[in-house]
Design an enzyme around this catalytic site. Structure first.
Site, PDB file in Angstrom:
ATOM      1  N   ARG A   1       0.800  -1.214   0.000  1.00 36.48           N
ATOM      2  CA  ARG A   1       0.000   0.000   0.000  1.00 36.48           C
ATOM      3  C   ARG A   1       0.840   1.275   0.000  1.00 36.48           C
ATOM      4  O   ARG A   1       0.694   2.121  -0.879  1.00 36.48           O
ATOM      5  CB  ARG A   1      -0.955   0.032   1.202  1.00 36.48           C
TER       6      ARG A   1
ATOM      7  N   HIS B   1      -8.234  -3.959  -7.643  1.00 32.31           N
ATOM      8  CA  HIS B   1      -8.012  -3.241  -6.375  1.00 32.31           C
ATOM      9  C   HIS B   1      -9.346  -3.089  -5.635  1.00 32.31           C
ATOM     10  O   HIS B   1     -10.019  -2.067  -5.765  1.00 32.31           O
ATOM     11  CB  HIS B   1      -7.400  -1.867  -6.689  1.00 32.31           C
TER      12      HIS B   1
ATOM     13  N   TYR C   1     -17.480  13.297 -14.217  1.00 32.82           N
ATOM     14  CA  TYR C   1     -17.354  14.472 -15.083  1.00 32.82           C
ATOM     15  C   TYR C   1     -16.030  14.505 -15.844  1.00 32.82           C
ATOM     16  O   TYR C   1     -15.967  14.998 -16.956  1.00 32.82           O
ATOM     17  CB  TYR C   1     -17.468  15.759 -14.266  1.00 32.82           C
TER      18      TYR C   1
END
Length: 739
Positions: free
Chosen positions: A31, A77, A122
């Site tokens: 991570r 993931h 968007y």
């Protein structure tokens, strides 16, 4: 009878320890820390790979970011979409990444507020050109593939990076018990260091730092760390980098224009920090601020000085010291190495490990290609046999019951070769195909020889790696953005240097109310006072000077005249700004340069002279300067311009006047001083005054006054600590003296 579930019992301590260690290792390895090979954390690697699988290359059309995020969390993931999208945004921000991996379209945040990006529904995205350096060789047998989280597909364990991306873009992360802070660097400089290390494996870090002198932040700030500090970072993997904003002065307007900020510094925060100082009246050198940043000028902050006479260099040095225009960045080159373990590495270790990985990657790529070439030549051999014996091949295929086995037996072919012959289309049986096969055989034979030569000679393999590094540096690299100029840490200006020298008059009333007015034309007597209160004293000075106050018990205090209420009001009690001792009251105020000298003393007959700078106190409680007895008070301070020539005049309660050379008094920072005059019984000093050479002295006794000319003063001149001469009848009770 129901099935009994088997359970495992273990102490909570053992379970908690194992669970925490498992979690810690996950955070460290999967991570928070990047890998030295491709410089990516798992989430970044998965985003880049998922985008390549979606066909979002740098030449393709942009596609909605939500599509990429969905693929990443659905296939590779299994975490929150917000965290994945934020990681993707960071890789697309040109002010966050030195060489962005994602090319975004839409609102992807700004340097003012990196978190102000639009939602993923968007924005649109595709891979940036530089991402190709991580992915170009992925399908050439260079990567190890591991199952994804649910085992339904494979993903690359590491990407075959063609450049040392761990230093190119850098990263930061917090794991369990460790963290990483890797700054970005210039790609061309790193390429030069790698090329040198290829030729000279035993090169010293000092030599590598000639190619990589320091980080290269995307914002284009100025690095002002000392060279030995930067060298220490690359030698130990730890340290700090000091960076400053870059600015220029507009020749026409005289305005200061900030054109580049330190990494991760918000322009809005800089303006707020400067504005706070202006509101607090701590930065009168600046008249106004403007933010003129736009698409053409990502950073353009305009500072308008109060006048063209303002020293821009000194002003910017002050702002460097008091705002984030100068910032220190922690460097901790902690990463996962080729051995799979986290470690803080120096520059040579990082580049050496990456070159080892590159050597292994290129070897795998060449072996993969060699296998492909051999496989193709194997098939071409069979096709050529078929063309040379085309009639026999056709006969076998048409009439034999098991043509595959017959072909293998007749022409000594392998199964793969036989399948290739059987898969031939009729249109490939023309004469031209034979020529093409022989031509392809010749080309592949040359390529095979070249590949085998490269794989058998480490020097030639290193040369190939070096040429590829040069090619990528030319393709993706650019010039350094951050100049490196060693400079000492900035120092804030002193209050006296910041404050313009404006005339000011400070007025104190008998009740202890203080106020200040602009200019020296104010008549303190004409000001309005509270009922029962009246004027006590005034001090004339400038706003770049500190006001020193003296109380009746010999303590001195310091105030800034700019912070006092306006003279148009009735002021504020001085006790709101100072902590006076019981029974003490302010008796005088002093303004001036620190070098000016004042004569201080007590009415019990002791005194000395002192520089005004020695009287300044740093706290509200002030500091003891004059040692005063329990039933005594301090005398009013007297300014002396020339202690070597001035005289000091003292009037006592017995009606005596003593004038003696001021040079007979010591200069002290604090204390009781020397004896001024001999007093007997209850006698004490009523008034004192410094008399310059050739000056007259005026005594005020009630409503009557007496002026003693220089010739008259001769009768009162005596040695220090003598008793002096008697004053004329009617003038024995002196209220004050003046020159």
């Amino acid at each position: 009878m129901s099935d009994v579930m088997e359970t495992e019992r273990q102490p909570l301590r053992v379970f908690a320890e194992k669970a925490y260690l498992d979690y810690s290792m996950y955070v460290v390895l999967d991570r928070a820390l990047p890998h030295v090979t491709d410089g990516l954390k798992p989430v970044q690697r998965r985003i880049v790979y998922a985008m390549s699988e979606l066909g979002l290359s740098s030449t393709s059309k942009h596609k909605k970011s939500a599509r990429t995020v969905g693929d990443v969390i659905g296939k590779f993931h299994p975490h929150g979409d917000t965290s994945v999208y934020e990681a993707m945004v960071t890789m697309a921000q040109p002010f966050a990444y030195r060489y962005p991996l994602v090319d975004g379209q839409g609102n992807w945040g700004s340097q003012d507020d990196p978190k102000s990006f639009a939602a993923m529904r968007y924005t649109e995205s595709r891979l940036a050109p530089y991402a190709q350096s991580l992915l170009a060789e992925l399908d050439q047998g260079t990567a190890d593939w591991v199952p994804n989280f649910d085992g339904t597909m494979n993903e690359p364990k590491l990407l075959p990076a063609r450049m040392p991306n761990v230093l190119v873009n850098g990263t930061m992360g917090i794991a369990v018990g460790m963290a990483t802070d890797i700054p970005p660097h210039n790609l061309r400089e790193l390429a030069q260091a790698c090329l040198h290390l290829l030729k000279h494996p035993n090169a010293q870090i000092e030599k590598l730092c000639e190619f990589v002198p320091g980080p290269d932040y995307p914002t284009g700030c100025e690095i002002v760390s000392e060279p030995h500090d930067l060298l220490k970072i690359y030698q130990t993997g730890n340290g700090q980098v000091r960076a400053r904003a870059r600015w220029e002065r507009d020749e026409d307007t005289g305005n200061i224009i900030i054109i580049a900020l330190p990494h991760q510094v918000s322009p809005a925060k800089i303006l707020e920090q400067i504005a706070d100082q202006m509101r607090a009246k701590k930065l009168p050198l600046v008249e106004d601020l403007r933010d003129e940043s736009d698409h053409e000028n990502p950073t353009r902050l305009v500072i308008i000085p109060r006048s063209n006479r303002v020293d821009a260099e000194a002003l910017m040095a002050h702002l460097y010291a008091t705002t984030d225009l100068e910032k220190s960045f922690r460097v901790n080159l902690n990463m996962i190495g080729l051995d799979g373990r986290p470690k803080v590495k120096n520059l040579k270790e990082i580049l050496t490990e990456w070159l080892d990985y590159r050597f292994a990657t290129v070897t795998r790529r060449l072996n993969h290609r060699l296998q492909k070439v051999n496989d193709r030549l194997h098939i071409l051999d069979a096709l050529l046999i078929a063309f040379l014996n085309i009639d026999e091949v056709i006969r076998i295929i048409r009439y034999e019951e098991d043509p595959k086995a017959e072909l293998m037996r007749t022409f000594a072919l392998s199964e793969i070769q036989t399948e290739a012959i059987l898969d031939l289309k009729l249109r490939h049986l023309q004469k031209l195909e034979e020529i093409k096969i022989k031509g392809e055989q010749a080309e592949l034979a040359i390529e095979r020889a070249t590949l085998e030569e490269l794989l058998g000679d480490d020097d030639k393999l290193k040369k190939l790696i070096g040429e590829e590094i040069k090619e990528d540096a030319k393709k993706y690299g650019d010039i350094r953005r951050c100049n490196i100029n060693a400079k000492p840490p900035a120092q804030a200006l002193e209050a006296a240097d910041i404050t313009p020298a404006e005339a000011v008059t400070v007025v104190l009333s008998k009740a202890g109310w203080i106020r200040a007015g602009k200019g020296h034309e104010i008549d303190p007597q004409s000001l309005s006072y509270k009922a029962g209160d009246e004027f006590l004293c005034a001090a004339l000075g400038k706003t770049n000077q500190l006001l020193v106050l003296l109380d009746s018990k010999g303590r001195c205090y310091t105030l800034n005249a700019r912070e006092l209420p306006s003279a148009r009001s009735q002021g504020e009690p001085v006790t709101t700004k100072l902590d006076l001792q019981d029974g003490a009251r302010i008796i005088s105020m002093m303004f001036g340069d620190n070098s000016e000298r004042y004569v201080l003393g007590s009415d019990e007959g002791y005194g000395f002279y002192v520089g005004l700078g020695e009287l300044q106190a740093r706290n509200r409680a002030g500091k003891a300067v004059i040692t005063v007895g329990k039933d005594s008070n301090a005398l009013l301070p007297c300014l002396t311009r020339d202690p070597a020539k001035d005289r000091y005049a003292l009037a006592t309660a017995e009606g005596r006047l003593l004038v003696f050379p001021l040079s007979e008094l010591p200069e002290m920072a604090k204390g009781k001083g020397n004896k001024l005059v001999t007093l007997k019984g209850e006698d004490r000093i009523l008034a004192a005054c410094v008399v310059p050479a050739g000056s007259s002295l005026t005594l005020l006794c009630g409503k009557r006054s007496l002026t003693l000319k220089p010739s008259d003063l001769e009768g009162y001149i005596g040695a220090r600590a003598s008793r002096g001469g008697h004053l004329p009848r009617g003038f024995q009770r002196v209220d004050s003296m003046s020159v």
